[in-house]
Design an enzyme around this catalytic site. Structure first.
Site, mmCIF file in Angstrom:
data_model
loop_
_atom_site.group_PDB
_atom_site.id
_atom_site.type_symbol
_atom_site.label_atom_id
_atom_site.label_comp_id
_atom_site.label_asym_id
_atom_site.label_seq_id
_atom_site.Cartn_x
_atom_site.Cartn_y
_atom_site.Cartn_z
ATOM 1 N N LEU A 13 -27.017 63.126 82.277
ATOM 2 C CA LEU A 13 -27.469 62.742 80.933
ATOM 3 C C LEU A 13 -26.902 63.720 79.925
ATOM 4 O O LEU A 13 -27.490 63.959 78.883
ATOM 5 C CB LEU A 13 -29.003 62.757 80.876
ATOM 6 C CG LEU A 13 -29.731 61.611 81.579
ATOM 7 C CD1 LEU A 13 -31.229 61.760 81.442
ATOM 8 C CD2 LEU A 13 -29.287 60.256 81.022
ATOM 9 N N CYS A 30 -11.931 59.403 89.365
ATOM 10 C CA CYS A 30 -12.841 58.447 89.999
ATOM 11 C C CYS A 30 -13.494 57.471 89.024
ATOM 12 O O CYS A 30 -13.291 56.261 89.129
ATOM 13 C CB CYS A 30 -13.903 59.207 90.764
ATOM 14 S SG CYS A 30 -13.159 60.361 91.929
ATOM 15 N N THR A 50 -11.752 55.086 98.497
ATOM 16 C CA THR A 50 -12.546 54.078 97.787
ATOM 17 C C THR A 50 -11.733 52.792 97.706
ATOM 18 O O THR A 50 -10.670 52.762 97.082
ATOM 19 C CB THR A 50 -12.886 54.599 96.370
ATOM 20 O OG1 THR A 50 -13.579 55.835 96.521
ATOM 21 C CG2 THR A 50 -13.744 53.604 95.604
ATOM 22 N N LYS A 56 3.529 70.799 101.046
ATOM 23 C CA LYS A 56 2.073 70.929 101.123
ATOM 24 C C LYS A 56 1.642 71.313 102.533
ATOM 25 O O LYS A 56 0.809 72.202 102.729
ATOM 26 C CB LYS A 56 1.431 69.568 100.775
ATOM 27 C CG LYS A 56 0.668 69.543 99.484
ATOM 28 C CD LYS A 56 0.234 68.124 99.192
ATOM 29 C CE LYS A 56 -1.257 67.964 99.317
ATOM 30 N NZ LYS A 56 -1.715 66.608 98.967
ATOM 31 N N LYS A 98 -13.075 68.458 83.760
ATOM 32 C CA LYS A 98 -14.371 69.130 83.836
ATOM 33 C C LYS A 98 -14.121 70.537 84.371
ATOM 34 O O LYS A 98 -13.034 70.804 84.910
ATOM 35 C CB LYS A 98 -15.333 68.361 84.740
ATOM 36 C CG LYS A 98 -14.954 68.347 86.204
ATOM 37 C CD LYS A 98 -16.078 67.748 87.035
ATOM 38 C CE LYS A 98 -15.813 67.937 88.514
ATOM 39 N NZ LYS A 98 -16.879 67.444 89.349
HETATM 40 C C1 UGA Z 1 -17.366 61.673 90.807
HETATM 41 C C2 UGA Z 1 -18.777 61.517 91.398
HETATM 42 O O1 UGA Z 1 -19.681 62.416 90.745
HETATM 43 C C3 UGA Z 1 -18.794 61.790 92.893
HETATM 44 O O2 UGA Z 1 -20.093 61.516 93.433
HETATM 45 C C4 UGA Z 1 -17.765 60.871 93.573
HETATM 46 O O3 UGA Z 1 -17.713 61.082 94.973
HETATM 47 C C5 UGA Z 1 -16.397 61.137 92.964
HETATM 48 O O4 UGA Z 1 -16.457 60.849 91.552
HETATM 49 C C6 UGA Z 1 -15.386 60.261 93.651
HETATM 50 O O5 UGA Z 1 -15.518 59.038 93.604
HETATM 51 O O6 UGA Z 1 -14.489 60.787 94.348
HETATM 52 P P1 UGA Z 1 -15.908 63.736 89.918
HETATM 53 O O7 UGA Z 1 -15.022 62.707 89.298
HETATM 54 O O8 UGA Z 1 -15.297 64.825 90.700
HETATM 55 O O9 UGA Z 1 -16.986 63.039 90.902
HETATM 56 O O10 UGA Z 1 -16.703 64.444 88.744
HETATM 57 P P2 UGA Z 1 -18.132 64.350 88.033
HETATM 58 O O11 UGA Z 1 -18.810 65.648 88.178
HETATM 59 O O12 UGA Z 1 -18.874 63.168 88.458
HETATM 60 O O13 UGA Z 1 -17.689 64.219 86.504
HETATM 61 C C7 UGA Z 1 -16.925 63.112 86.032
HETATM 62 C C8 UGA Z 1 -16.806 63.167 84.539
HETATM 63 O O14 UGA Z 1 -18.065 62.876 83.927
HETATM 64 C C9 UGA Z 1 -16.360 64.517 83.974
HETATM 65 O O15 UGA Z 1 -15.400 64.308 82.979
HETATM 66 C C10 UGA Z 1 -17.642 65.091 83.367
HETATM 67 O O16 UGA Z 1 -17.406 65.957 82.303
HETATM 68 C C11 UGA Z 1 -18.352 63.832 82.932
HETATM 69 N N1 UGA Z 1 -19.823 63.989 82.830
HETATM 70 C C12 UGA Z 1 -20.569 64.209 83.923
HETATM 71 C C13 UGA Z 1 -20.426 63.882 81.582
HETATM 72 O O17 UGA Z 1 -19.757 63.672 80.549
HETATM 73 N N2 UGA Z 1 -21.792 63.995 81.489
HETATM 74 C C14 UGA Z 1 -22.561 64.214 82.584
HETATM 75 O O18 UGA Z 1 -23.802 64.303 82.429
HETATM 76 C C15 UGA Z 1 -21.939 64.334 83.826
#
Ligand code: UGA
Length: 435
Positions: free
Chosen positions: A248, A258, A119, A35, A318
């Site tokens: 939502l 996370c 975290t 890496k 995602k």
């Molecule tokens: C998440 C948080 O959004 C960040 O703020 C945080 O810093 C990060 O974790 C972390 O702790 O490192 P992440 O896991 O990259 O970020 O992705 P998100 O965009 O939050 O999505 C998480 C999951 O929730 C995905 O599977 C997504 O599809 C799902 N999701 C999100 C939904 O099903 N509905 C929504 O409305 C939003």
């Protein structure tokens, strides 16, 4: 400032590169030599939009090394950005944090501030500070600060350069002033607090977002029962600024590195202090069930999945990432394979990583459309643009039996209404003109 960053995963690498963008001299440390060699050439080991360009732009201020002693020796600030994976009991595994803490204690020859970005459970910063101080080889002053990150994969660079907030958990003025200097040129609001509150802010934020998703998913499931439309319901809720219109989006459940880990970790910690987090427990349970929702739907159309040809669209947890951690696709594909289905899958970036989980078991297609050819059933797990771009015609002309189970509500229900099709999504009316 002279900064070292331990760990070059999403948190560490993005932090290091963004700090270099703000003029700091940053040395990124990782144990993985391959890496490090890649990063020295300006190649990002993770798939993250905008990161390779920013790395190349700031190469003169960035150093990558496996030699932690040289990086930590005279650093003014050392960020710890290593992983804190889940243990079998749900608690956070801090072994990487302590490995780095030990290396810091053995290497620093100058006063410095150690910043925990990983975290970590509430109280860890206090312990890491004690640990480093009691293992110091040289006579120096070390303070530990908490500075949780709020970046999301896929938007990590923007989330760091223009963070919603910068939380600084400092035990004394020296720590606070050092971190204020690090972030002086960042345009984000800054919240200065004590270390335990900073650690709590991170878990409380992530778990609230996870809870919000599980809540909307439960509402969506009920919408299906009573004949309401979750998208209108969510839109109607979102107009209220106290609720907000983000997170939502109903679907097949949250995945990633996370939310699943941080909900379990805080729930574990609550139990440890004899105070169960009932809301977080519910968020976890709802999500575990939600991940299997499309399979339940599939069984309404096919009592047995044996011998079926299944199209799987999207594998990553995602869009915008090749990360598969806790992706709903994993558990679903496992069950489909166990049940004797054969799978043609499409994902623009996560196919290779997925193949490592189920070696040789799936056929991967270069185009989303190709995965549909001859399929008896289609599952949608990730709302990639390439998946959203498919038309009802693509499904109807290519699938043997156009039964589409959409876990991410990629298309309008109306667009399927004039077709001979089953279009079954989350929290919306099902179009069924086939049976
Ligand atoms: C998440 C948080 O959004 C960040 O703020 C945080 O810093 C990060 O974790 C972390 O702790 O490192 P992440 O896991 O990259 O970020 O992705 P998100 O965009 O939050 O999505 C998480 C999951 O929730 C995905 O599977 C997504 O599809 C799902 N999701 C999100 C939904 O099903 N509905 C929504 O409305 C939003």
């Amino acid at each position: 400032m002279k900064i070292a960053v331990a760990g070059t995963g999403y948190v560490g690498l993005v932090t290091g590169v963004c700090l270099a963008e703000h003029g700091h001299l940053v040395t990124c440390v990782d144990v993985d030599e391959k890496k490090v060699e890649l990063m020295k050439k300006g190649v990002s080991p993770i798939y993250e939009e905008g990161l390779p360009e920013l790395m190349v732009k700031n190469m003169e201020r960035l150093t990558f090394t496996t030699d932690y002693a040289s990086a930590y020796r005279d650093a003014e600030v050392i960020f710890i950005g290593v992983g804190t994976p889940e243990k079998v009991d749900g608690s956070a595994n801090l072994k990487y944090v302590y490995t780095v803490a030990k290396q810091i204690a053995q290497s620093v020859e100058k006063d410095c501030v150690v910043v925990v970005k990983s975290t970590v459970p509430i109280g860890t910063n206090d312990k890491v500070e004690d640990f480093i101080r009691s293992n110091l080889v040289h006579s120096v002053n070390i303070d530990v600060a908490s500075n949780p990150e709020f970046l999301a994969q896929g938007t990590a660079v923007r989330d760091t350069l223009h963070a919603s907030r910068i939380v600084i958990g400092a035990g004394n003025n020296r720590c606070r002033e050092t971190l204020e200097k690090v972030y002086k040129t960042f345009d984000s609001p800054k919240l200065i607090t004590d270390r335990r509150s900073a650690e709590m802010i991170k878990y409380a934020s992530n778990d609230f977002l996870a809870l919000k998703i599980s809540y909307i998913n439960e509402i969506a499931n009920f919408c299906e029962t009573i004949g309401a439309n979750i998208e209108d319901v969510a839109a109607g809720m979102g107009f209220d600024s106290r609720i907000g219109n983000k997170f939502l989006k109903a679907g097949i459940g949250y995945g990633g590195s996370c939310f699943p880990k941080d909900t379990k970790a805080l729930h574990w910690l609550g139990n440890y202090y004899d105070q169960e987090f009932k809301t977080i427990k519910a968020a976890i349970e709802v999500n575990d069930n939600q991940k299997l929702k499309l399979l339940k739907k599939a069984r309404q159309y096919y009592p047995s999945l044996e011998g079926l040809q299944v199209a799987v669209l999207g594998l990553a947890f995602k869009p915008g990432t090749n990360d598969l951690r806790e992706a709903p696709s994993i558990v679903n594909v496992g069950i489909l394979l166990d049940d004797g289905a054969s799978i043609r899958a499409y994902d623009p970036v996560a196919a290779k990583a997925f193949d490592a989980l189920y070696p040789g078991k799936l056929t991967y297609c270069d185009q989303a459309k190709e995965a549909l050819n001859g399929a008896d059933l289609c599952f949608i797990f990730t709302e990639w643009d390439e998946v959203r771009a498919l038309t009802p015609e693509d499904f109807c002309s290519r699938m043997k039996t156009p039964i589409i189970l959409d876990g991410r509500n990629c298309y309008s229900v109306e667009s399927f209404e004039a077709r001979k099709v089953v279009y079954d999504s989350i929290g919306r009316k099902t179009v069924n003109t086939l049976f």
